[in-house]
Design a protein around this motif. Structure first.
Motif, mmCIF file in Angstrom:
data_model
loop_
_atom_site.group_PDB
_atom_site.id
_atom_site.type_symbol
_atom_site.label_atom_id
_atom_site.label_comp_id
_atom_site.label_asym_id
_atom_site.label_seq_id
_atom_site.Cartn_x
_atom_site.Cartn_y
_atom_site.Cartn_z
ATOM 1 N N LYS A 302 2.889 -2.825 -9.666
ATOM 2 C CA LYS A 302 1.955 -2.765 -8.547
ATOM 3 C C LYS A 302 2.657 -2.434 -7.232
ATOM 4 O O LYS A 302 2.017 -2.281 -6.200
ATOM 5 C CB LYS A 302 1.230 -4.110 -8.402
ATOM 6 C CG LYS A 302 0.286 -4.409 -9.548
ATOM 7 C CD LYS A 302 -1.149 -4.072 -9.169
ATOM 8 C CE LYS A 302 -2.079 -4.198 -10.364
ATOM 9 N NZ LYS A 302 -3.469 -3.919 -10.046
ATOM 10 N N ARG A 303 3.982 -2.376 -7.269
ATOM 11 C CA ARG A 303 4.738 -2.134 -6.055
ATOM 12 C C ARG A 303 4.533 -0.688 -5.618
ATOM 13 O O ARG A 303 4.657 0.239 -6.419
ATOM 14 C CB ARG A 303 6.223 -2.387 -6.334
ATOM 15 C CG ARG A 303 7.028 -2.885 -5.163
ATOM 16 C CD ARG A 303 6.453 -4.167 -4.637
ATOM 17 N NE ARG A 303 6.522 -4.164 -3.186
ATOM 18 C CZ ARG A 303 7.442 -4.814 -2.490
ATOM 19 N NH1 ARG A 303 8.359 -5.532 -3.074
ATOM 20 N NH2 ARG A 303 7.422 -4.759 -1.168
ATOM 21 N N VAL A 304 4.229 -0.478 -4.328
ATOM 22 C CA VAL A 304 3.926 0.858 -3.821
ATOM 23 C C VAL A 304 5.191 1.546 -3.332
ATOM 24 O O VAL A 304 5.957 0.978 -2.556
ATOM 25 C CB VAL A 304 2.896 0.793 -2.667
ATOM 26 C CG1 VAL A 304 2.513 2.197 -2.222
ATOM 27 C CG2 VAL A 304 1.656 0.017 -3.101
ATOM 28 N N ARG A 306 6.672 4.022 -0.934
ATOM 29 C CA ARG A 306 6.228 4.603 0.340
ATOM 30 C C ARG A 306 7.099 5.795 0.714
ATOM 31 O O ARG A 306 8.165 6.018 0.148
ATOM 32 C CB ARG A 306 6.320 3.557 1.455
ATOM 33 C CG ARG A 306 5.653 2.236 1.142
ATOM 34 C CD ARG A 306 4.177 2.276 1.422
ATOM 35 N NE ARG A 306 3.539 0.994 1.101
ATOM 36 C CZ ARG A 306 2.233 0.798 1.080
ATOM 37 N NH1 ARG A 306 1.400 1.790 1.348
ATOM 38 N NH2 ARG A 306 1.727 -0.379 0.782
ATOM 39 N N THR A 325 0.816 5.521 -1.815
ATOM 40 C CA THR A 325 -0.212 4.553 -1.485
ATOM 41 C C THR A 325 -0.644 3.832 -2.746
ATOM 42 O O THR A 325 -0.191 4.149 -3.846
ATOM 43 C CB THR A 325 -1.423 5.230 -0.830
ATOM 44 O OG1 THR A 325 -2.271 4.235 -0.242
ATOM 45 C CG2 THR A 325 -2.266 6.011 -1.835
ATOM 46 N N PHE A 326 -1.517 2.856 -2.557
ATOM 47 C CA PHE A 326 -2.145 2.207 -3.694
ATOM 48 C C PHE A 326 -3.455 2.930 -3.928
ATOM 49 O O PHE A 326 -4.278 3.035 -3.022
ATOM 50 C CB PHE A 326 -2.379 0.729 -3.381
ATOM 51 C CG PHE A 326 -2.836 -0.062 -4.562
ATOM 52 C CD1 PHE A 326 -1.921 -0.597 -5.456
ATOM 53 C CD2 PHE A 326 -4.181 -0.254 -4.802
ATOM 54 C CE1 PHE A 326 -2.337 -1.329 -6.556
ATOM 55 C CE2 PHE A 326 -4.612 -0.982 -5.902
ATOM 56 C CZ PHE A 326 -3.681 -1.512 -6.783
ATOM 57 N N PRO A 328 -7.047 3.403 -4.761
ATOM 58 C CA PRO A 328 -8.232 2.565 -4.984
ATOM 59 C C PRO A 328 -9.017 2.997 -6.224
ATOM 60 O O PRO A 328 -9.639 2.158 -6.876
ATOM 61 C CB PRO A 328 -9.069 2.775 -3.717
ATOM 62 C CG PRO A 328 -8.078 3.196 -2.672
ATOM 63 C CD PRO A 328 -7.081 4.038 -3.434
ATOM 64 N N VAL A 354 12.458 0.704 -3.962
ATOM 65 C CA VAL A 354 11.534 0.153 -2.977
ATOM 66 C C VAL A 354 12.231 -1.012 -2.290
ATOM 67 O O VAL A 354 12.445 -2.060 -2.892
ATOM 68 C CB VAL A 354 10.218 -0.320 -3.631
ATOM 69 C CG1 VAL A 354 9.279 -0.914 -2.580
ATOM 70 C CG2 VAL A 354 9.538 0.824 -4.365
ATOM 71 N N ARG A 355 12.656 -0.800 -1.088
ATOM 72 C CA ARG A 355 13.321 -1.831 -0.276
ATOM 73 C C ARG A 355 14.471 -2.494 -1.028
ATOM 74 O O ARG A 355 14.558 -3.712 -1.092
ATOM 75 C CB ARG A 355 12.303 -2.850 0.219
ATOM 76 C CG ARG A 355 11.124 -2.199 0.932
ATOM 77 C CD ARG A 355 10.191 -3.211 1.546
ATOM 78 N NE ARG A 355 10.371 -3.313 2.997
ATOM 79 C CZ ARG A 355 9.957 -4.351 3.717
ATOM 80 N NH1 ARG A 355 9.403 -5.386 3.147
ATOM 81 N NH2 ARG A 355 10.111 -4.364 5.018
ATOM 82 N N GLN A 357 15.139 -2.519 -4.258
ATOM 83 C CA GLN A 357 14.955 -2.854 -5.676
ATOM 84 C C GLN A 357 14.413 -1.656 -6.426
ATOM 85 O O GLN A 357 13.508 -0.970 -5.944
ATOM 86 C CB GLN A 357 13.966 -4.009 -5.806
ATOM 87 C CG GLN A 357 14.638 -5.369 -5.725
ATOM 88 C CD GLN A 357 13.702 -6.446 -6.250
ATOM 89 O OE1 GLN A 357 12.517 -6.444 -5.919
ATOM 90 N NE2 GLN A 357 14.228 -7.351 -7.060
#
Lengths: 373, 129
Positions: A302-304, A306, A325-326, A328, A354-355, A357
């Motif tokens: 679920k990690r986006v 970016r 993005t996530f 919808p 992501v940051r 990880q």
């Protein structure tokens, strides 16, 4: 919270403020990023009608005896063979083949069927740059340029029910207006330019309307669409919608250091029997198999991912995310990225940093979303 | 928990302090104002139990459709519990931000951190600015 000093206002600025619009700076304009929430506005567009203020986009008229030849020199798509009512998505490139902007070129056509010059709709953030570029290349051509961005506004109605809802309020028959065509028509009694175009992956239209009459026309059409669940939609959902539809956004997937070939926009380039600025460089890029290319990325968790996130293929750096993005519609994160060709095939397993990880992901075909025909 | 009785960090975390034995346990969440500003939350990365955290440093991340945001530890200490139901029921962050929407419990190791937090009135004032 944020200061709106010196930002340009669209004709709907007061409307946005009075209707819960969360205003943010975008390319020098004060624009609503959302009203009630991105997901709600996104779903309304996918299931009914979304109404978007896109007055911030630049509108330029090109007329005069040499208008067609002049634009044919500037645009990667051919212009001289455009038929009345026709609209083409095109790029404007520099000599090096770098993308200066992506634009819509309109063969402006009056209600009586007479062609009347050309129109360009350019990105808000590129308007001044493109205007100067157009002026610089005007010298050998007998053309007249007119920036009508301030005198006209523009809005979009997008979604599976947009055409049926708008049709009764528009003097031309919308259902027979083909995709990527447009014409002058009365909208709620006001003379506007109506086109069957958009930036959401849905059917619908975009309407160029005199600025002073736009708020009234907008309100009437919004009222009509609210009967089926239609609503105003901000830039936040405009971004998630276009990302799902795999549409590039200038400043993210497109820029002066990116060429049309790696962006996967070959369809927006006509090389045959014509010359235009950047042609030679683009022909060269077609033979370059070492450059990074634009792909779709789907995250496993679920990690986006970016914009700016590094993409890894094995232990190699393979590229970077340009928009993420996530989604919808699909309820999981999606992204577009540029990666080296060895990591670009659909199904290729990748990781995204992501940051700090690493998160597993894979290449998927674009677009993520295609509406049912 | 009543929001009037809570302490708040400038970065929009709320804190409820309770004495358990000889130690102070701070229950931490994010304010309704923050949830409203973030909107469309889709994911939360909870800290690990046992993690040592430092006041005013990020200790947890929350994703919305639009962006990722840090949640800051309001106090120095050790994470002693997390709301493990939260990732699957993110909507409780907006429906019950001061109750079922709690994020973590931190064993406070530095009382002085608490004195730096805002009371409800002061926090309300900050949000109105």
């Amino acid at each position: 919270m944020s200061s709106n000093n010196q930002l340009a206002h669209t004709p709907l600025f007061d409307w946005h403020s009075a209707n819960g619009g969360r205003m943010v700076e975008f390319a020098g304009w004060s624009m609503p990023v959302q009203y009630t929430g991105i997901v709600e506005e996104h779903q309304a567009t996918r299931t009914a009608v979304g109404m978007f203020d896109i007055s911030h986009m630049g509108r330029v008229l090109v007329d005069g005896p040499d208008a067609a030849g002049y634009l044919d020199r500037l645009l990667t798509r051919s212009v001289v063979d455009m038929k009345p009512h026709q609209i083409r998505y095109s790029l404007i490139c520099n000599e090096a083949g770098g993308i200066l902007d992506d634009v819509l070129c309109y063969r402006v056509t009056l209600a009586n069927g007479e062609p009347s010059g050309y129109g360009l709709v350019v990105n808000a953030g590129n308007r001044q740059k493109i205007l100067s570029w157009m002026e610089t290349h005007q010298t050998d051509f007998d053309v007249k340029l007119e920036d009508i961005t301030a005198t006209y506004g523009m809005f979009a109605a997008q979604g599976p029910r947009a055409i049926e809802i708008l049709d009764p309020h528009i003097s031309c028959e919308l259902t027979s207006l083909r995709y990527y065509t447009g014409q002058v028509a009365q909208v709620c009694g006001v003379e506007c330019f109506v086109s069957r175009t958009g930036y959401t992956g849905e059917d619908g239209c975009e309407i160029v309307c005199p600025a002073d009459q736009l708020p009234d026309v907008w309100q009437q059409l919004l009222d009509a669409s609210s009967d089926v669940g239609g609503r105003a939609v901000g830039l936040g959902a405009r971004d998630t919608l276009r990302l799902e539809a795999g549409m590039p956004l200038y400043g993210h997937e497109l820029g002066e250091t990116i060429n049309p070939v790696q962006a996967g926009l070959d369809f927006a380039v006509n090389l045959r029997d014509r010359d235009f600025i950047g042609r030679e460089a683009i022909v060269g890029f077609q033979k370059d198999h070492k450059q990074t290319v634009r792909v779709g990325i789907q995250m496993e968790g679920k990690r986006v991912a970016r914009e700016g996130a590094t993409i890894l293929f094995g232990d190699q750096q393979a590229g970077a995310v340009t928009s993420g993005t996530f989604s919808p519609t699909f309820n999981h994160p999606i992204a577009m990225a540029y990666v080296c060709t060895s990591a670009a095939a659909p199904g290729t397993p990748l990781a995204v940093d992501v940051r700090g990880q690493e998160h597993p992901a894979q290449v998927v075909p674009l677009p993520f979303y295609e509406r049912g025909k | 928990m009543k929001q009037e009785d809570l302490l708040y960090a400038k970065t929009h975390e709320w804190v409820a302090v309770a004495k358990e034995g000889g130690t102070q346990i701070a229950t931490v969440g994010i304010s309704a104002f923050a949830v409203e500003a973030l909107t469309d939350l889709v994911f939360i990365e909870l800290p690990a139990v046992g993690k040592q955290v430092e006041a005013e440093q990020p200790f947890c991340e929350v994703e919305s459709v639009k962006a990722v945001s840090d949640i800051y530890a309001p106090v120095d200490g050790e994470v002693v519990a997390v709301n493990s139901a939260l990732p699957d029921t993110l909507e409780t962050l907006s429906s019950d931000p001061y109750g079922a929407g709690w994020i973590a419990k931190i064993k406070v190791t530095n009382d002085a951190n608490l004195a730096k937090l805002l009371d409800h009135a002061a926090y309300q004032k900050q949000c109105e600015e």
